[in-house]
Design an enzyme around this catalytic site. Sequence first.
Site, mmCIF file in Angstrom:
data_model
loop_
_atom_site.group_PDB
_atom_site.id
_atom_site.type_symbol
_atom_site.label_atom_id
_atom_site.label_comp_id
_atom_site.label_asym_id
_atom_site.label_seq_id
_atom_site.Cartn_x
_atom_site.Cartn_y
_atom_site.Cartn_z
ATOM 1 N N HIS A 73 1.717 15.337 -6.622
ATOM 2 C CA HIS A 73 0.452 16.038 -6.877
ATOM 3 C C HIS A 73 0.701 17.544 -6.874
ATOM 4 O O HIS A 73 1.438 18.037 -6.028
ATOM 5 C CB HIS A 73 -0.554 15.760 -5.748
ATOM 6 N N TYR A 201 -10.169 16.460 0.502
ATOM 7 C CA TYR A 201 -10.682 16.691 1.857
ATOM 8 C C TYR A 201 -12.128 17.182 1.716
ATOM 9 O O TYR A 201 -12.376 18.128 0.967
ATOM 10 C CB TYR A 201 -9.881 17.787 2.560
ATOM 11 N N PRO A 293 -4.124 14.899 12.095
ATOM 12 C CA PRO A 293 -3.610 14.562 10.767
ATOM 13 C C PRO A 293 -4.150 15.426 9.627
ATOM 14 O O PRO A 293 -3.695 15.297 8.480
ATOM 15 C CB PRO A 293 -4.032 13.098 10.586
ATOM 16 N N LYS A 297 0.855 16.768 8.610
ATOM 17 C CA LYS A 297 2.107 17.368 9.072
ATOM 18 C C LYS A 297 2.973 16.493 9.977
ATOM 19 O O LYS A 297 4.173 16.749 10.127
ATOM 20 C CB LYS A 297 1.809 18.675 9.845
ATOM 21 N N TYR A 385 0.707 24.228 3.521
ATOM 22 C CA TYR A 385 0.437 22.815 3.223
ATOM 23 C C TYR A 385 1.680 22.158 2.606
ATOM 24 O O TYR A 385 2.056 21.040 2.980
ATOM 25 C CB TYR A 385 -0.763 22.729 2.270
HETATM 26 P P1 RFL Z 1 6.431 6.871 15.827
HETATM 27 O O1 RFL Z 1 6.102 6.533 14.422
HETATM 28 O O2 RFL Z 1 5.379 6.769 16.850
HETATM 29 O O3 RFL Z 1 7.671 5.947 16.232
HETATM 30 C C1 RFL Z 1 8.131 5.872 17.561
HETATM 31 C C2 RFL Z 1 8.779 4.520 17.760
HETATM 32 O O4 RFL Z 1 9.263 4.438 19.106
HETATM 33 C C3 RFL Z 1 8.917 3.167 19.646
HETATM 34 N N1 RFL Z 1 8.853 3.286 21.114
HETATM 35 C C4 RFL Z 1 9.849 2.886 21.937
HETATM 36 N N2 RFL Z 1 11.029 2.323 21.699
HETATM 37 C C5 RFL Z 1 11.813 2.028 22.783
HETATM 38 N N3 RFL Z 1 11.431 2.276 24.065
HETATM 39 C C6 RFL Z 1 10.246 2.852 24.339
HETATM 40 N N4 RFL Z 1 9.873 3.109 25.610
HETATM 41 C C7 RFL Z 1 9.381 3.185 23.254
HETATM 42 N N5 RFL Z 1 8.158 3.747 23.164
HETATM 43 C C8 RFL Z 1 7.858 3.807 21.861
HETATM 44 C C9 RFL Z 1 7.591 2.837 18.990
HETATM 45 O O5 RFL Z 1 7.319 1.435 19.004
HETATM 46 C C10 RFL Z 1 7.802 3.379 17.583
HETATM 47 O O6 RFL Z 1 8.346 2.416 16.715
HETATM 48 O O7 RFL Z 1 7.043 8.341 15.930
HETATM 49 P P2 RFL Z 1 7.977 9.160 14.908
HETATM 50 O O8 RFL Z 1 9.118 8.309 14.432
HETATM 51 O O9 RFL Z 1 8.223 10.459 15.569
HETATM 52 O O10 RFL Z 1 7.066 9.401 13.613
HETATM 53 C C11 RFL Z 1 5.924 10.220 13.672
HETATM 54 C C12 RFL Z 1 4.853 9.751 12.687
HETATM 55 O O11 RFL Z 1 4.639 8.364 12.884
HETATM 56 C C13 RFL Z 1 3.524 10.517 12.838
HETATM 57 O O12 RFL Z 1 3.759 11.879 13.105
HETATM 58 C C14 RFL Z 1 2.664 10.432 11.569
HETATM 59 O O13 RFL Z 1 2.242 9.116 11.329
HETATM 60 C C15 RFL Z 1 1.415 11.339 11.679
HETATM 61 N N6 RFL Z 1 0.511 11.219 10.535
HETATM 62 C C16 RFL Z 1 0.760 11.891 9.350
HETATM 63 N N7 RFL Z 1 1.888 12.623 9.211
HETATM 64 C C17 RFL Z 1 2.185 13.217 8.002
HETATM 65 O O14 RFL Z 1 3.228 13.899 7.910
HETATM 66 N N8 RFL Z 1 1.379 13.089 6.885
HETATM 67 C C18 RFL Z 1 0.225 12.355 6.948
HETATM 68 O O15 RFL Z 1 -0.435 12.199 5.925
HETATM 69 C C19 RFL Z 1 -0.135 11.754 8.217
HETATM 70 N N9 RFL Z 1 -1.257 11.014 8.342
HETATM 71 C C20 RFL Z 1 -0.663 10.437 10.645
HETATM 72 C C21 RFL Z 1 -1.536 10.357 9.520
HETATM 73 C C22 RFL Z 1 -0.965 9.735 11.812
HETATM 74 C C23 RFL Z 1 -2.133 8.976 11.890
HETATM 75 N N10 RFL Z 1 -2.386 8.260 13.088
HETATM 76 C C24 RFL Z 1 -2.700 6.887 13.124
HETATM 77 C C25 RFL Z 1 -2.087 8.886 14.345
HETATM 78 C C26 RFL Z 1 -2.705 9.627 9.589
HETATM 79 C C27 RFL Z 1 -3.024 8.950 10.782
HETATM 80 C C28 RFL Z 1 -4.326 8.189 10.812
HETATM 81 C C1 PHB Z 2 -3.159 9.625 4.380
HETATM 82 O O1 PHB Z 2 -3.019 9.316 3.188
HETATM 83 O O2 PHB Z 2 -3.112 8.764 5.283
HETATM 84 C C2 PHB Z 2 -3.388 11.052 4.731
HETATM 85 C C3 PHB Z 2 -3.443 12.015 3.728
HETATM 86 C C4 PHB Z 2 -3.651 13.348 4.061
HETATM 87 C C5 PHB Z 2 -3.802 13.694 5.395
HETATM 88 C C6 PHB Z 2 -3.748 12.731 6.394
HETATM 89 C C7 PHB Z 2 -3.529 11.397 6.053
HETATM 90 O O3 PHB Z 2 -4.025 14.994 5.723
#
Ligand code: RFL
Ligand code: PHB
Length: 392
Positions: A73, A201, A293, A297, A385
Amino acid sequence: MERTKVVVIGGGPAGLLLSHILDLNGIDNIVLEQKSRAYVLSRIRAGVLEAGSVDLLRSIGLSERMDREGKAHDGSFIVWAGSEKLLIDTMKYTGREMTAYGQTSITEDLYAARDNAGGQIIDEAEDVKPHDLVTEKPFVTYFKNGQEYKIECEFVAGCDGFHGVSRSSIPDNVLKTYEKGYPFGWLGIMSETPPLPDIVYANHDRGFALASQRNENLSRYYVQCDLDDRLEDWPDDRFWAELKARFPAEFADAIQTGPSIEKSIAPLRSFVSEPMCYGRMFLAGDSAHIVPPTGAKGLNLAFSDVYYLSLALTEYFKKNNYTYLENYSDVALRRVWGAARFSWNLTRLLHRFPSDDAFDQRTREDEMAYLSRSEKAMAAIAEQYVGLPYEH
Ligand code: RFL
Ligand code: PHB
């Protein structure tokens, strides 16, 4: 008992990517993940990748599916009741694109790459514990099927997310944490319907909303909800009606509704812990920091941490150079704070807070008006961004 160079705690995107890059550089490692692979792959989270994350995945040969299925995009829209839609035009201001490609697909791609390379990922590892981190001989213990195991290593990488064991192994007098809670959450749904062409957004009197996407027949939508809302309070009909009410007609009318295939509520939080290391353990990703979120980032920061950490470990193992490891926390934290500030600012700009008074709202409206008038202000948003460049 086993031996390896690096034990990676956590098999989410940060841990898997680190494991893969280390392996490409000939550095043995073992990943310990507490959940099953099926569980890890069922988590639906991020959807938007910065240009730097895409470059990183391409540089290690992990982009084949992303290049096919991901959607580039030029930027994302912000819409605001009573004003023109605004494009955060990353292409115009930075020459770089954002890519919509789901975290679930990235995690699948990473597992496939680790499997192909014969990588060791131990799932359902219980009670994982790092030990002797401030010595030159750290080790990690865990249980699997009731039996205790020990892995000796040279370094531990704490990639185990916000609730993991790594950060909590750092003594309180070493760790400084900064935290901000938000008085709302995001209710998200996935539906097998064609998405809007762009990521949008929306700020509205009723609260924030976001239209996003995974592929041409998979849409991801969010609405700001109360922290004590439960999923039972939000049947699909209510969700769609609320979502459409928060977008101007031009977008609301184009939203195609359908049954949700996933629905979840995520609280919003800003959190940074310093330093991102303790002795021979280094933290990467959500284990060290959480951002709301709104700026997309979190995953992107996890990737930049992994970039710096994999470089630092490679310098150490290939050239016996410890300098990059010594500097890892400071270098990674510069980018982390940039994203923490940006995500907080965008969250403040786009959401309604229960505590807002008329002044808060008018200054927010003025900031939007300023953004729509000032190329320089838009350029600053676009630059952040699309993602600040990695330091080399
Ligand atoms: P994770 O994905 O939480 O993975 C950590 C892993 O460690 C395991 N674990 C353990 N393993 C062994 N022993 C233990 N004691 C443990 N405790 C935990 C867990 O089971 C898991 O598998 O962390 P990681 O790898 O640092 O990744 C980070 C991302 O997952 C997170 O920052 C993003 O999902 C945030 N996020 C977004 N980030 C973006 O860059 N762009 C986005 O569009 C975006 N949208 C979002 C998001 C996060 C969201 N939620 C649900 C919080 C949208 C949402 C709704
Ligand atoms: C998503 O697609 O899950 C998403 C997109 C943009 C954001 C956060 C989450 O800022």
